[in-house]
Write a protein that holds these residues in place. Structure first.
Motif, PDB file in Angstrom:
ATOM      1  N   ILE A 154       0.859  -1.180   0.000  1.00  0.00           N
ATOM      2  CA  ILE A 154       0.000   0.000   0.000  1.00  0.00           C
ATOM      3  C   ILE A 154       0.891   1.224   0.000  1.00  0.00           C
ATOM      4  CG2 ILE A 154      -1.804   1.219   1.235  1.00  0.00           C
ATOM      5  CD1 ILE A 154      -2.515  -1.348   2.572  1.00  0.00           C
ATOM      6  N   GLN A 155       0.793   2.019  -1.058  1.00  0.00           N
ATOM      7  CA  GLN A 155       1.609   3.211  -1.080  1.00  0.00           C
ATOM      8  C   GLN A 155       0.749   4.424  -0.746  1.00  0.00           C
ATOM      9  OE1 GLN A 155       3.701   4.812  -4.706  1.00  0.00           O
ATOM     10  NE2 GLN A 155       5.324   4.234  -3.287  1.00  0.00           N
ATOM     11  N   VAL A 156       1.223   5.244   0.184  1.00  0.00           N
ATOM     12  CA  VAL A 156       0.445   6.375   0.654  1.00  0.00           C
ATOM     13  C   VAL A 156       1.133   7.662   0.221  1.00  0.00           C
ATOM     14  CG1 VAL A 156      -0.473   7.511   2.688  1.00  0.00           C
ATOM     15  CG2 VAL A 156      -0.210   5.054   2.670  1.00  0.00           C
ATOM     16  N   VAL A 157       0.391   8.545  -0.409  1.00  0.00           N
ATOM     17  CA  VAL A 157       0.935   9.852  -0.761  1.00  0.00           C
ATOM     18  C   VAL A 157       0.059  10.895  -0.083  1.00  0.00           C
ATOM     19  CG1 VAL A 157       1.590  11.393  -2.613  1.00  0.00           C
ATOM     20  CG2 VAL A 157       1.594   8.953  -3.006  1.00  0.00           C
ATOM     21  N   ARG A 158       0.701  11.810   0.643  1.00  0.00           N
ATOM     22  CA  ARG A 158      -0.082  12.833   1.328  1.00  0.00           C
ATOM     23  C   ARG A 158      -0.129  14.079   0.456  1.00  0.00           C
ATOM     24  NH1 ARG A 158       1.518  10.836   7.070  1.00  0.00           N
ATOM     25  NH2 ARG A 158      -0.549  10.011   7.406  1.00  0.00           N
ATOM     26  N   VAL A 159      -1.297  14.414  -0.011  1.00  0.00           N
ATOM     27  CA  VAL A 159      -1.434  15.613  -0.845  1.00  0.00           C
ATOM     28  C   VAL A 159      -2.450  16.514  -0.182  1.00  0.00           C
ATOM     29  CG1 VAL A 159      -0.804  14.585  -3.026  1.00  0.00           C
ATOM     30  CG2 VAL A 159      -3.094  14.332  -2.228  1.00  0.00           C
ATOM     31  N   PHE A 160      -2.063  17.742   0.126  1.00  0.00           N
ATOM     32  CA  PHE A 160      -2.989  18.606   0.856  1.00  0.00           C
ATOM     33  C   PHE A 160      -3.478  19.758   0.010  1.00  0.00           C
ATOM     34  CE2 PHE A 160      -2.426  16.065   4.317  1.00  0.00           C
ATOM     35  CZ  PHE A 160      -1.118  15.953   4.712  1.00  0.00           C
ATOM     36  N   ASP A 161      -3.202  19.729  -1.274  1.00  0.00           N
ATOM     37  CA  ASP A 161      -3.442  20.864  -2.134  1.00  0.00           C
ATOM     38  C   ASP A 161      -3.892  20.284  -3.468  1.00  0.00           C
ATOM     39  OD1 ASP A 161      -2.729  23.792  -2.392  1.00  0.00           O
ATOM     40  OD2 ASP A 161      -1.815  22.898  -4.139  1.00  0.00           O
ATOM     41  N   ILE A 162      -4.711  21.012  -4.214  1.00  0.00           N
ATOM     42  CA  ILE A 162      -5.212  20.446  -5.466  1.00  0.00           C
ATOM     43  C   ILE A 162      -4.086  20.238  -6.465  1.00  0.00           C
ATOM     44  CG2 ILE A 162      -5.839  22.718  -6.342  1.00  0.00           C
ATOM     45  CD1 ILE A 162      -7.727  19.531  -7.079  1.00  0.00           C
ATOM     46  N   TYR A 163      -3.110  21.148  -6.480  1.00  0.00           N
ATOM     47  CA  TYR A 163      -2.028  21.005  -7.466  1.00  0.00           C
ATOM     48  C   TYR A 163      -1.130  19.827  -7.128  1.00  0.00           C
ATOM     49  CZ  TYR A 163      -3.695  25.488  -8.957  1.00  0.00           C
ATOM     50  OH  TYR A 163      -4.499  26.488  -9.400  1.00  0.00           O
ATOM     51  N   GLU A 164      -0.944  19.588  -5.829  1.00  0.00           N
ATOM     52  CA  GLU A 164      -0.157  18.417  -5.464  1.00  0.00           C
ATOM     53  C   GLU A 164      -0.886  17.150  -5.863  1.00  0.00           C
ATOM     54  OE1 GLU A 164       1.051  18.310  -1.424  1.00  0.00           O
ATOM     55  OE2 GLU A 164       1.633  20.409  -1.448  1.00  0.00           O
ATOM     56  N   MET A 165      -2.209  17.168  -5.735  1.00  0.00           N
ATOM     57  CA  MET A 165      -2.963  15.978  -6.114  1.00  0.00           C
ATOM     58  C   MET A 165      -2.841  15.737  -7.616  1.00  0.00           C
ATOM     59  SD  MET A 165      -6.924  15.024  -5.461  1.00  0.00           S
ATOM     60  CE  MET A 165      -6.833  14.697  -3.742  1.00  0.00           C
ATOM     61  N   LEU A 166      -2.955  16.822  -8.394  1.00  0.00           N
ATOM     62  CA  LEU A 166      -2.815  16.658  -9.842  1.00  0.00           C
ATOM     63  C   LEU A 166      -1.429  16.162 -10.190  1.00  0.00           C
ATOM     64  CD1 LEU A 166      -4.764  19.797 -10.984  1.00  0.00           C
ATOM     65  CD2 LEU A 166      -5.358  17.461 -11.475  1.00  0.00           C
ATOM     66  N   ARG A 167      -0.426  16.649  -9.456  1.00  0.00           N
ATOM     67  CA  ARG A 167       0.926  16.202  -9.735  1.00  0.00           C
ATOM     68  C   ARG A 167       1.084  14.725  -9.397  1.00  0.00           C
ATOM     69  NH1 ARG A 167       5.233  18.697  -6.146  1.00  0.00           N
ATOM     70  NH2 ARG A 167       4.441  20.636  -6.990  1.00  0.00           N
ATOM     71  N   ALA A 168       0.506  14.311  -8.265  1.00  0.00           N
ATOM     72  CA  ALA A 168       0.611  12.902  -7.891  1.00  0.00           C
ATOM     73  C   ALA A 168      -0.064  12.015  -8.934  1.00  0.00           C
ATOM     74  CB  ALA A 168      -0.028  12.676  -6.519  1.00  0.00           C
ATOM     75  N   LEU A 169      -1.214  12.470  -9.465  1.00  0.00           N
ATOM     76  CA  LEU A 169      -1.895  11.672 -10.490  1.00  0.00           C
ATOM     77  C   LEU A 169      -1.077  11.628 -11.765  1.00  0.00           C
ATOM     78  CD1 LEU A 169      -5.560  12.813  -9.915  1.00  0.00           C
ATOM     79  CD2 LEU A 169      -4.577  10.599  -9.413  1.00  0.00           C
ATOM     80  N   GLN A 170      -0.401  12.729 -12.070  1.00  0.00           N
ATOM     81  CA  GLN A 170       0.456  12.739 -13.251  1.00  0.00           C
ATOM     82  C   GLN A 170       1.599  11.749 -13.099  1.00  0.00           C
ATOM     83  OE1 GLN A 170       0.058  14.293 -16.051  1.00  0.00           O
ATOM     84  NE2 GLN A 170       1.988  13.616 -16.894  1.00  0.00           N
ATOM     85  N   GLU A 171       2.193  11.715 -11.893  1.00  0.00           N
ATOM     86  CA  GLU A 171       3.281  10.763 -11.667  1.00  0.00           C
ATOM     87  C   GLU A 171       2.779   9.340 -11.784  1.00  0.00           C
ATOM     88  OE1 GLU A 171       5.749  13.457  -8.506  1.00  0.00           O
ATOM     89  OE2 GLU A 171       5.065  11.479  -7.905  1.00  0.00           O
ATOM     90  N   LEU A 172       1.560   9.121 -11.293  1.00  0.00           N
ATOM     91  CA  LEU A 172       0.978   7.786 -11.414  1.00  0.00           C
ATOM     92  C   LEU A 172       0.826   7.407 -12.872  1.00  0.00           C
ATOM     93  CD1 LEU A 172      -0.515   5.341 -10.264  1.00  0.00           C
ATOM     94  CD2 LEU A 172      -2.609   6.637 -10.428  1.00  0.00           C
ATOM     95  N   ARG A 173       0.370   8.365 -13.668  1.00  0.00           N
ATOM     96  CA  ARG A 173       0.177   8.095 -15.089  1.00  0.00           C
ATOM     97  C   ARG A 173       1.487   7.728 -15.764  1.00  0.00           C
ATOM     98  NH1 ARG A 173      -3.008   9.822 -19.610  1.00  0.00           N
ATOM     99  NH2 ARG A 173      -4.759  10.254 -18.238  1.00  0.00           N
ATOM    100  N   GLU A 174       2.547   8.475 -15.421  1.00  0.00           N
ATOM    101  CA  GLU A 174       3.841   8.154 -16.041  1.00  0.00           C
ATOM    102  C   GLU A 174       4.316   6.777 -15.613  1.00  0.00           C
ATOM    103  OE1 GLU A 174       6.554  11.278 -15.096  1.00  0.00           O
ATOM    104  OE2 GLU A 174       5.208  12.743 -16.007  1.00  0.00           O
ATOM    105  N   ARG A 175       4.117   6.485 -14.329  1.00  0.00           N
ATOM    106  CA  ARG A 175       4.543   5.179 -13.832  1.00  0.00           C
ATOM    107  C   ARG A 175       3.789   4.062 -14.523  1.00  0.00           C
ATOM    108  NH1 ARG A 175       3.713   4.478  -7.690  1.00  0.00           N
ATOM    109  NH2 ARG A 175       2.449   2.706  -8.287  1.00  0.00           N
ATOM    110  N   LEU A 176       2.501   4.265 -14.750  1.00  0.00           N
ATOM    111  CA  LEU A 176       1.711   3.216 -15.392  1.00  0.00           C
ATOM    112  C   LEU A 176       2.093   3.063 -16.853  1.00  0.00           C
ATOM    113  CD1 LEU A 176      -1.767   3.858 -13.832  1.00  0.00           C
ATOM    114  CD2 LEU A 176      -0.304   1.904 -13.476  1.00  0.00           C
ATOM    115  N   CYS A 177       2.437   4.169 -17.512  1.00  0.00           N
ATOM    116  CA  CYS A 177       2.878   4.057 -18.905  1.00  0.00           C
ATOM    117  C   CYS A 177       4.120   3.205 -18.990  1.00  0.00           C
ATOM    118  CB  CYS A 177       3.177   5.442 -19.486  1.00  0.00           C
ATOM    119  SG  CYS A 177       1.714   6.374 -19.862  1.00  0.00           S
TER     120      CYS A 177
END
Lengths: 321, 366
Positions: free
Chosen positions: A165-188
């Motif tokens: 289980i990987q946990v990422v703490r994002v407290f801001d909308i831009y951090e959340m978008l960035r985390a999702l972007q990193e996820l997308r790159e990782r999945l690619c």
């Protein structure tokens, strides 16, 4: 609205672009929708070259139609149904969380949304042995509670399950978008290397990061919210992930029925919505019983209710589907 | 980097210009360069440079953050989090029943909200915690400092001095019973003066001052890195009167909550807020509910509600990610926040059935 640039396709040179721009054709859409004979005359370019460029641009930028049978086959092979750890909740969701869709859990404070998310994380990690991404924006993720849920297993399995289980703490909308972007790159990259399977993303909660932006005279908040919505839906579809989000509830008046927060625009994002509520409303009688009711679903009738117990939450083999 | 331009933190006007010019992904922005950008969108070269800097920072933000080592890295596995949580201490409240239902005490890195009617003991608990956070580690404390943000003006220094004296007394008794080296050494620096000098007090008169104070707090905390507790006594007071625009209030409160969570997380400190109660009028009866609305209820991770039952004070754990809901009685003495004393000292968690043979309420000194 992609801007025409040199090198976008073979045959599109810099001078061509300058000539086109002089005639107010700046983007691909402008080019493709204009009359080529007209342009050939005005810009003194060769008609054949323009037709060739248009063909390539259309092939590159237009969407491919797919027929229903192919789509059905594709969905059959790529959709998985993930158990939530609680048989009654699985029954409510028509046997579990579907990948490729966004599922929303909503409820008042203390209704058990974080507990259900932790239960999902524990189940998927333990019984399916898959990786999970948990985006925490409220600070409510407590690893010791997760550990408590897994205590029926042996030490080894517990540690492995927790590591998946990987946990990422994002407290801001831009951090959340960035985390999702990193996820997308990782999945690619994962598609190429096929290492760890990631099938589920849990976001607790989505309203905490969007609420500070909504309302008032600025419409920026709405734009960012839709950006997030689009990101979540495309992630779910493209990579066959099950996306679970939690949301708040608001009331129209102090005695009205609870309705989901974030408004009508957000209500189109999740395909399934589950409302969690406590059974008792008094302070004295403390209970771990909750009622989950289905507020929106593409497969089941709306209004079905089941009872949940968020207290025990032990993930045992008998609870797996 | 296929990140969409719409997801970058830019000014709205700038973003609108980028869209009309046709830029969609970050890759295109980086390829064009500052001169091309300033030409296409119609902004000055300096603005284009700034824009590209923001873009690069966003894309490599994670790398930069881990390289600088500022704060805790926000990405980890559940196992690492478990180890962190188990190594973290709790801030004890000197009321063992309350500590039990909270799972050991007030947790660091989380926001705890205390709601209650007037006079039930919220400020007393805050003052007790501001003293307890400074207990040295050998006595089971976290040895930190405290920040006290007061909006109601209910912080009385004499009372804190009394609580501190009682706490020092308590530690002396423990040290005498155990007679260990480090206990005696820690006691040399643990006195009423040192306790009072490590409580940083801020007074905020309206919501603008409160917001400003919270936004400036990270800088303060990076200078005073030993702070382990931030108390905001009376978060409801500045927001409840004089606010015409309710949606603005919700926005501000939610922004404040996110800011406080960031502070709690980055500086590994506990944030304690106190809230007032309001009445919700139902069809047949009216109930007391915490103030500031439904959406505020989601801001705090742990919620405690203090209420009266005849003349007994009760504390209910209403919302917690790891503990069950339960209710316990507590007591406020001249020494501070304490357990209800039964004739035989027991460590039961659900002490609601105990018949407290204690001094009646009118003899309490506040």
């Amino acid at each position: 609205m992609v801007v025409l640039r040199a090198g976008l396709c073979p045959g599109l040179t810099e001078e061509m672009i300058q000539l086109l721009r002089a005639n107010s054709i700046q983007t691909v859409v402008d080019f493709v929708s204009s009359d080529l004979e007209d342009i050939a005359q005005k810009c003194s370019l060769s008609y054949k070259a323009l037709v060739a460029v248009r063909r390539v641009l259309l092939a590159q930028f237009s969407a491919f139609p797919a027929n229903g049978a192919d789509l059905y086959e594709e969905i059959k092979s790529s959709t998985a149904i993930l158990p939530t750890g609680s048989p009654s909740l699985d029954q409510l969701l028509d046997s579990g969380l579907y990948t490729g869709e966004v599922t929303e859990l909503m409820g008042a404070p203390g209704s058990g949304k974080t507990q259900v998310c932790l239960g999902i994380a524990a189940t998927v990690s333990l019984s399916l042995k898959q990786h999970i991404l948990f985006l925490d924006s409220t600070g409510g993720f407590t690893a010791s509670r997760l550990h408590q849920m897994l205590r029926a297993e042996e030490e080894e399995e517990q540690l492995e399950a927790l590591q998946r289980i990987q946990v990422v703490r994002v407290f801001d909308i831009y951090e959340m978008l960035r985390a999702l972007q990193e996820l997308r790159e990782r999945l690619c990259q994962q598609v190429v290397s096929s290492m760890e399977p990631l099938k589920i993303v849990v976001i607790d909660s989505v309203s905490a990061v969007i609420y500070p932006l909504l309302g008032g005279k600025q419409s920026e908040g709405l734009a960012i919210m839709m950006q997030l919505a689009r990101e979540l839906k495309t992630l779910a579809r493209e990579f066959s992930l099950a996306v679970v989000v939690t949301n708040q509830v608001t009331r129209d008046s102090s005695t009205g029925p609870p309705k989901p927060a974030l408004g009508r625009s957000w209500s189109f994002v999740p395909s399934t919505r589950v409302l969690l509520a406590s059974k008792e409303v008094t302070l004295e009688k403390a209970t771990t019983q909750r009622i989950a009711s289905l507020a929106k679903s593409p497969r089941q009738a709306v209004g079905i209710q089941v009872e949940l117990d968020i207290g025990s939450g032990d993930v045992t083999p008998t609870e797996r589907l | 980097m296929q990140r969409d331009v719409g997801s970058l933190p830019l000014a709205p006007a700038l973003r609108a210009r980028l869209f009309t010019a046709g830029f969609q992904t970050v890759q295109e922005l980086l390829e064009t360069g500052p001169c091309g950008l300033s030409r296409e969108i119609g902004i000055s070269k300096e603005e284009a440079l700034e824009l590209l800097q923001v873009v690069r920072q966003e894309c490599h933000g994670d790398v930069a953050r881990t390289a600088a080592g500022s704060g805790a890295s926000r990405k980890c596995t559940a196992l690492e989090l478990l180890e962190e949580e188990q190594a973290q201490g709790f801030i004890i409240t000197f009321c063992s029943a309350l500590d039990n239902i909270l799972g050991g005490g007030v947790q660091l890195t989380k926001i705890t909200e205390v709601c209650g009617a007037p006079g039930v003991g919220k400020t007393q608990l805050c003052m007790q915690l501001a003293v307890d956070v400074q207990i040295p580690e050998c006595f089971g404390g976290v040895a930190g400092e405290a920040v006290f943000i007061d909006t109601e003006g209910s912080f009385i220094v004499d009372r804190v001095a009394d609580i501190a004296a009682a706490c020092v007394q308590h530690c002396h008794l423990i040290a005498e019973a155990h007679q260990e080296e480090d206990h005696l050494k820690a006691l040399e620096t643990f006195s009423v003066e040192s306790i009072l000098s490590h409580i940083y007090y801020f007074r905020c008169r309206d919501y603008i001052e409160l917001l400003a104070q919270v936004y400036l707090l990270p800088d303060f905390l990076s200078e005073h890195s030993k702070v382990r507790l931030v108390v905001v006594d009376g978060i409801a007071f500045p927001f409840r009167h004089d606010f015409e625009d309710l949606s603005l209030r919700t926005r501000l409160l939610n922004g404040l909550a996110q800011q406080l969570i960031i502070i709690a997380n980055d500086h590994k400190s506990a944030v304690v807020l106190t809230n007032q109660m309001t009445t919700r009028i139902g069809q047949s009866q009216s109930t007391l509910v915490p103030a500031l609305g439904e959406s505020w209820g989601h801001a705090a991770t742990v919620r405690l509600i203090f209420h009266w039952d005849n003349s007994q004070r009760l504390a209910t754990l209403y919302k917690s990610p790891s503990q069950k809901e339960s209710t316990i009685p507590y007591h406020i003495t001249s020494h501070g926040f304490r357990d209800v004393q039964p004739p035989a000292v027991t460590h039961s968690a659900e002490g609601a059935e105990m018949n407290p043979r204690k001094r009646p309420r009118r003899e309490e000194e506040k």
